[in-house]
Design a protein around this motif. Structure first.
Motif, PDB file in Angstrom:
ATOM      1  N   ASP A  57       0.855  -1.188   0.000  1.00  0.00           N
ATOM      2  CA  ASP A  57       0.000   0.000   0.000  1.00  0.00           C
ATOM      3  C   ASP A  57       0.892   1.239   0.000  1.00  0.00           C
ATOM      4  OD1 ASP A  57      -1.654   2.194   0.713  1.00  0.00           O
ATOM      5  OD2 ASP A  57      -3.092   0.839   1.666  1.00  0.00           O
ATOM      6  N   ALA A  58       0.988   1.889  -1.158  1.00  0.00           N
ATOM      7  CA  ALA A  58       1.878   3.039  -1.285  1.00  0.00           C
ATOM      8  C   ALA A  58       1.409   4.220  -0.451  1.00  0.00           C
ATOM      9  CB  ALA A  58       1.981   3.450  -2.762  1.00  0.00           C
ATOM     10  N   THR A  59       0.121   4.430  -0.369  1.00  0.00           N
ATOM     11  CA  THR A  59      -0.408   5.556   0.404  1.00  0.00           C
ATOM     12  C   THR A  59      -0.111   5.374   1.887  1.00  0.00           C
ATOM     13  OG1 THR A  59      -2.178   5.952  -1.194  1.00  0.00           O
ATOM     14  CG2 THR A  59      -2.480   6.864   1.014  1.00  0.00           C
ATOM     15  N   GLU A  60      -0.341   4.175   2.404  1.00  0.00           N
ATOM     16  CA  GLU A  60      -0.033   3.882   3.802  1.00  0.00           C
ATOM     17  C   GLU A  60       1.452   4.059   4.075  1.00  0.00           C
ATOM     18  OE1 GLU A  60      -0.095   0.125   6.975  1.00  0.00           O
ATOM     19  OE2 GLU A  60      -1.146  -0.047   5.058  1.00  0.00           O
ATOM     20  N   SER A  61       2.292   3.637   3.152  1.00  0.00           N
ATOM     21  CA  SER A  61       3.736   3.753   3.321  1.00  0.00           C
ATOM     22  C   SER A  61       4.169   5.208   3.357  1.00  0.00           C
ATOM     23  CB  SER A  61       4.447   3.014   2.186  1.00  0.00           C
ATOM     24  OG  SER A  61       4.093   1.639   2.183  1.00  0.00           O
ATOM     25  N   LEU A  62       3.609   6.005   2.463  1.00  0.00           N
ATOM     26  CA  LEU A  62       3.919   7.433   2.432  1.00  0.00           C
ATOM     27  C   LEU A  62       3.469   8.118   3.719  1.00  0.00           C
ATOM     28  CD1 LEU A  62       4.849   9.977   0.850  1.00  0.00           C
ATOM     29  CD2 LEU A  62       2.501  10.122  -0.032  1.00  0.00           C
ATOM     30  N   ASP A  63       2.250   7.812   4.135  1.00  0.00           N
ATOM     31  CA  ASP A  63       1.723   8.406   5.373  1.00  0.00           C
ATOM     32  C   ASP A  63       2.604   8.054   6.567  1.00  0.00           C
ATOM     33  OD1 ASP A  63      -0.370   9.470   3.946  1.00  0.00           O
ATOM     34  OD2 ASP A  63      -1.834   7.962   4.585  1.00  0.00           O
ATOM     35  N   ARG A  64       3.074   6.832   6.590  1.00  0.00           N
ATOM     36  CA  ARG A  64       3.898   6.387   7.711  1.00  0.00           C
ATOM     37  C   ARG A  64       5.235   7.115   7.736  1.00  0.00           C
ATOM     38  NH1 ARG A  64       5.533   0.059   8.980  1.00  0.00           N
ATOM     39  NH2 ARG A  64       7.063   0.471  10.607  1.00  0.00           N
ATOM     40  N   TRP A  65       5.872   7.262   6.572  1.00  0.00           N
ATOM     41  CA  TRP A  65       7.153   7.968   6.531  1.00  0.00           C
ATOM     42  C   TRP A  65       6.988   9.409   7.007  1.00  0.00           C
ATOM     43  CZ3 TRP A  65       9.435  12.235   4.291  1.00  0.00           C
ATOM     44  CH2 TRP A  65      10.830  12.300   4.406  1.00  0.00           C
ATOM     45  N   ILE A  66       5.947  10.062   6.536  1.00  0.00           N
ATOM     46  CA  ILE A  66       5.717  11.451   6.921  1.00  0.00           C
ATOM     47  C   ILE A  66       5.409  11.561   8.411  1.00  0.00           C
ATOM     48  CG2 ILE A  66       4.145  13.419   6.642  1.00  0.00           C
ATOM     49  CD1 ILE A  66       3.921  12.645   3.667  1.00  0.00           C
ATOM     50  N   SER A  67       4.520  10.715   8.901  1.00  0.00           N
ATOM     51  CA  SER A  67       4.117  10.776  10.304  1.00  0.00           C
ATOM     52  C   SER A  67       5.285  10.495  11.234  1.00  0.00           C
ATOM     53  CB  SER A  67       2.989   9.783  10.567  1.00  0.00           C
ATOM     54  OG  SER A  67       2.667   9.736  11.929  1.00  0.00           O
ATOM     55  N   ASP A  68       5.992   9.387  10.987  1.00  0.00           N
ATOM     56  CA  ASP A  68       7.085   8.995  11.877  1.00  0.00           C
ATOM     57  C   ASP A  68       8.226  10.000  11.846  1.00  0.00           C
ATOM     58  OD1 ASP A  68       5.598   6.803  12.500  1.00  0.00           O
ATOM     59  OD2 ASP A  68       6.887   5.336  11.531  1.00  0.00           O
ATOM     60  N   ASN A  69       8.566  10.486  10.675  1.00  0.00           N
ATOM     61  CA  ASN A  69       9.695  11.403  10.580  1.00  0.00           C
ATOM     62  C   ASN A  69       9.354  12.820  11.014  1.00  0.00           C
ATOM     63  OD1 ASN A  69      12.194   9.965   9.513  1.00  0.00           O
ATOM     64  ND2 ASN A  69      10.575   9.181   8.185  1.00  0.00           N
ATOM     65  N   THR A  70       8.084  13.155  11.026  1.00  0.00           N
ATOM     66  CA  THR A  70       7.681  14.418  11.649  1.00  0.00           C
ATOM     67  C   THR A  70       8.004  14.371  13.137  1.00  0.00           C
ATOM     68  OG1 THR A  70       5.919  14.840  10.038  1.00  0.00           O
ATOM     69  CG2 THR A  70       5.711  15.915  12.186  1.00  0.00           C
ATOM     70  N   MET A  71       7.785  13.212  13.747  1.00  0.00           N
ATOM     71  CA  MET A  71       8.113  13.049  15.165  1.00  0.00           C
ATOM     72  C   MET A  71       9.620  13.020  15.392  1.00  0.00           C
ATOM     73  SD  MET A  71       5.120  10.466  16.526  1.00  0.00           S
ATOM     74  CE  MET A  71       4.914   9.506  15.034  1.00  0.00           C
ATOM     75  N   VAL A  72      10.360  12.407  14.473  1.00  0.00           N
ATOM     76  CA  VAL A  72      11.815  12.414  14.593  1.00  0.00           C
ATOM     77  C   VAL A  72      12.342  13.851  14.519  1.00  0.00           C
ATOM     78  CG1 VAL A  72      13.988  11.737  13.492  1.00  0.00           C
ATOM     79  CG2 VAL A  72      12.126  10.081  13.666  1.00  0.00           C
ATOM     80  N   LEU A  73      11.860  14.600  13.541  1.00  0.00           N
ATOM     81  CA  LEU A  73      12.330  15.973  13.367  1.00  0.00           C
ATOM     82  C   LEU A  73      12.029  16.827  14.592  1.00  0.00           C
ATOM     83  CD1 LEU A  73      13.683  17.989  11.473  1.00  0.00           C
ATOM     84  CD2 LEU A  73      11.412  18.514  10.533  1.00  0.00           C
ATOM     85  N   ALA A  74      10.906  16.561  15.233  1.00  0.00           N
ATOM     86  CA  ALA A  74      10.542  17.319  16.433  1.00  0.00           C
ATOM     87  C   ALA A  74      11.538  17.097  17.564  1.00  0.00           C
ATOM     88  CB  ALA A  74       9.134  16.943  16.887  1.00  0.00           C
ATOM     89  N   GLU A  75      12.304  15.991  17.507  1.00  0.00           N
ATOM     90  CA  GLU A  75      13.277  15.680  18.551  1.00  0.00           C
ATOM     91  C   GLU A  75      14.663  16.247  18.250  1.00  0.00           C
ATOM     92  OE1 GLU A  75      12.664  14.471  21.379  1.00  0.00           O
ATOM     93  OE2 GLU A  75      10.610  13.787  21.071  1.00  0.00           O
ATOM     94  N   ARG A  76      14.821  16.855  17.090  1.00  0.00           N
ATOM     95  CA  ARG A  76      16.135  17.410  16.743  1.00  0.00           C
ATOM     96  C   ARG A  76      16.538  18.454  17.786  1.00  0.00           C
ATOM     97  NH1 ARG A  76      17.071  19.750  10.776  1.00  0.00           N
ATOM     98  NH2 ARG A  76      17.507  17.558  10.281  1.00  0.00           N
ATOM     99  N   GLY A  77      17.732  18.334  18.282  1.00  0.00           N
ATOM    100  CA  GLY A  77      18.220  19.262  19.296  1.00  0.00           C
ATOM    101  C   GLY A  77      18.064  18.753  20.716  1.00  0.00           C
ATOM    102  N   SER A  78      17.290  17.680  20.921  1.00  0.00           N
ATOM    103  CA  SER A  78      17.146  17.102  22.260  1.00  0.00           C
ATOM    104  C   SER A  78      18.458  16.432  22.658  1.00  0.00           C
ATOM    105  CB  SER A  78      16.008  16.074  22.290  1.00  0.00           C
ATOM    106  OG  SER A  78      14.771  16.668  21.944  1.00  0.00           O
ATOM    107  N   THR A  79      18.889  16.683  23.868  1.00  0.00           N
ATOM    108  CA  THR A  79      20.190  16.162  24.304  1.00  0.00           C
ATOM    109  C   THR A  79      20.201  14.643  24.469  1.00  0.00           C
ATOM    110  OG1 THR A  79      19.616  16.577  26.620  1.00  0.00           O
ATOM    111  CG2 THR A  79      20.801  18.317  25.452  1.00  0.00           C
ATOM    112  N   ASP A  80      19.018  14.049  24.620  1.00  0.00           N
ATOM    113  CA  ASP A  80      18.945  12.597  24.795  1.00  0.00           C
ATOM    114  C   ASP A  80      18.636  11.871  23.491  1.00  0.00           C
ATOM    115  OD1 ASP A  80      16.339  13.480  24.545  1.00  0.00           O
ATOM    116  OD2 ASP A  80      15.573  12.422  26.313  1.00  0.00           O
TER     117      ASP A  80
END
Length: 228
Positions: A108-131
């Motif tokens: 499912d390409a749509t599900e895969s795209l949604d997952r990459w965007i969703s998960d990496n939005t959360m990763v990006l939000a952690e940029r700069g965290s010391t832990d």
């Protein structure tokens, strides 16, 4: 005594299993070769199951406990509350290659795209965290020694060249019960030297998903991680 409690998480098919396998070959590291999903459980149950992992690590004479569940990217704040001093290793990978890889698995390409965007939005939000340590899969491919040494330093581990020989002691992450073909392929992939999985999108990614990543809702993430 466990002196470091680390968690490898992020979007699936971004190299989480690869880096976990490499780090598991370190003499000081205990890592269960399964995705526990433990912090999706009721808090007392999560703590109980995590305490079992700690006891197993101590019993094995290890001082660093690592756990790899990509979906734990959705439970980072909860892990911080329940596991004081936790550290997070978060790989990212070119969205085009990740979505192509996920689509091949999920169908499912749509599900895969949604997952990459969703998960990496959360990763990006952690940029700069010391832990949190965020690194790119592509940088691991280009310069494995420097990338692994950086991760080891973050986790308080000594770096040794022998970590690059992790594949000489094969590990079995994926059982053949549910998806035998996928499991066999994934076990083969993680038990070989670091491979270059870049560029698969050129023949496997649909045009709609490509446009979403380069011109649409995934564009800002692709830019933030240096892929555009």
């Amino acid at each position: 005594m466990i002196r470091c409690k680390g968690f490898v998480c992020g979007c699936g098919h971004s190299g989480t299993t690869l880096i976990a396998t490499i780090l598991a070959s370190h003499a000081d590291v205990f890592l269960p070769f399964e995705e526990t999903n433990v912090f999706f459980k009721w808090a007392p149950l999560a703590l109980y199951r995590y305490s079992k992992l700690k006891r197993a690590a101590i019993g094995a004479g290890k001082s660093v406990l690592l756990e790899k569940t990509p979906r734990h990217i959705r439970r980072v704040d909860r892990i911080r509350r329940l596991v004081p001093g936790a550290k997070f290793v978060m790989p990212v990978r070119d969205g085009r290659d990740t979505v192509a890889s996920l689509t091949r698995r999920l169908g499912d390409a749509t599900e895969s795209l949604d997952r990459w965007i969703s998960d990496n939005t959360m990763v990006l939000a952690e940029r700069g965290s010391t832990d949190v340590l965020i690194y790119r899969y592509e940088d691991l491919v280009d310069d494995p020694e420097a990338t692994i040494e950086k991760i080891c330093t973050f986790l308080g581990l000594s770096f040794d060249q022998s970590l690059l020989d992790y594949h000489r002691s094969p590990q079995r992450w994926f059982t053949l019960d549910a998806q035998p073909q996928h499991a066999a392929l994934r076990n083969q992939q993680v038990n070989q030297p670091i491979y270059d999985g870049r560029g698969r999108w050129k023949t496997e990614l649909g045009q709609q998903e490509l446009m979403e990543l380069t011109e649409g809702r995934g564009k800002s993430l692709m830019q933030a991680f240096g892929y555009l």
